[in-house]
Design a protein around this motif. Structure first.
Motif, PDB file in Angstrom:
ATOM      1  N   GLU A  39      78.745 100.722  45.382  1.00 31.02           N
ATOM      2  CA  GLU A  39      78.743 101.896  44.441  1.00 31.02           C
ATOM      3  C   GLU A  39      77.996 102.933  44.964  1.00 31.02           C
ATOM      4  N   LYS A  40      76.923 102.814  45.823  1.00 35.90           N
ATOM      5  CA  LYS A  40      76.299 103.789  46.429  1.00 35.90           C
ATOM      6  C   LYS A  40      77.089 104.525  47.404  1.00 35.90           C
ATOM      7  N   LEU A  41      77.893 103.833  48.218  1.00 37.06           N
ATOM      8  CA  LEU A  41      78.799 104.288  48.942  1.00 37.06           C
ATOM      9  C   LEU A  41      80.131 104.978  48.251  1.00 37.06           C
ATOM     10  N   ASP A  42      80.326 104.387  47.210  1.00 37.13           N
ATOM     11  CA  ASP A  42      81.469 105.205  46.421  1.00 37.13           C
ATOM     12  C   ASP A  42      81.356 106.132  45.892  1.00 37.13           C
TER      13      ASP A  42
END
Length: 159
Positions: free
Chosen positions: A153-156
């Motif tokens: 979710e952080k990368l997204d």
């Protein structure tokens, strides 16, 4: 003695009726899963109520029947959609015998998944009102799983 015989007859009748419904429901759901494996779109989607909801494994996957047909069409068009092998199914029937809810474990390409659903009896027979597919995560690795999702979710968000 007569009262106990009447109770036995009533209970036997209930279990025979429930048993027959459970058998019919198991056959219906097995046929539905097999239709996906064989890319039989008519049987697969015909088993779903017109206002059915299909909830997939991704948080974004909550489809109406029309949306799910559009999503799944490319899989069915290639001649094989997905092959889920059901096991360990638990079936419950309402007292009026018009609705069923169930849960099942499935052997899939994702590993063991859980499916749960609601069926409604129609003039055409049983129809799937809602089906929910989820990936099972063993408790022993849940913290690693949570960290993996959080990292994703952080990368997204950065894309």
């Amino acid at each position: 003695m007569k009262a106990s015989c009447v109770c036995i007859v009533i209970l036997s009748s209930f279990y025979l009726t429930y048993g027959q419904i459970a058998n019919d429901v198991n056959h219906f759901i097995d046929t539905w899963h097999l239709a996906a494996a064989k890319a039989d779109a008519a049987t697969f989607f015909g088993s779903m109520a017109e206002d059915a909801i299909y909830i997939g494994t991704d948080a974004s996957e909550r489809w109406t029947k029309t949306e799910f047909v559009a999503f799944a069409k490319p899989y069915f068009d290639r001649g094989k959609a997905w092959d889920f092998k059901p096991r360990d199914r638990d079936v419950h029937v309402t007292s009026d015998k018009q609705n069923v809810w169930f849960s099942e474990l499935l052997d899939t390409w994702m590993g063991v998944c859980r499916g749960s659903g609601v069926l409604v009896r129609t003039q055409q027979g049983w129809k799937i009102q809602q089906y929910h597919l989820s990936v099972t995560v063993p408790n022993a690795v849940i913290k690693d799983f949570i960290a993996l999702v959080e990292n994703f979710e952080k990368l997204d968000k950065t894309r």
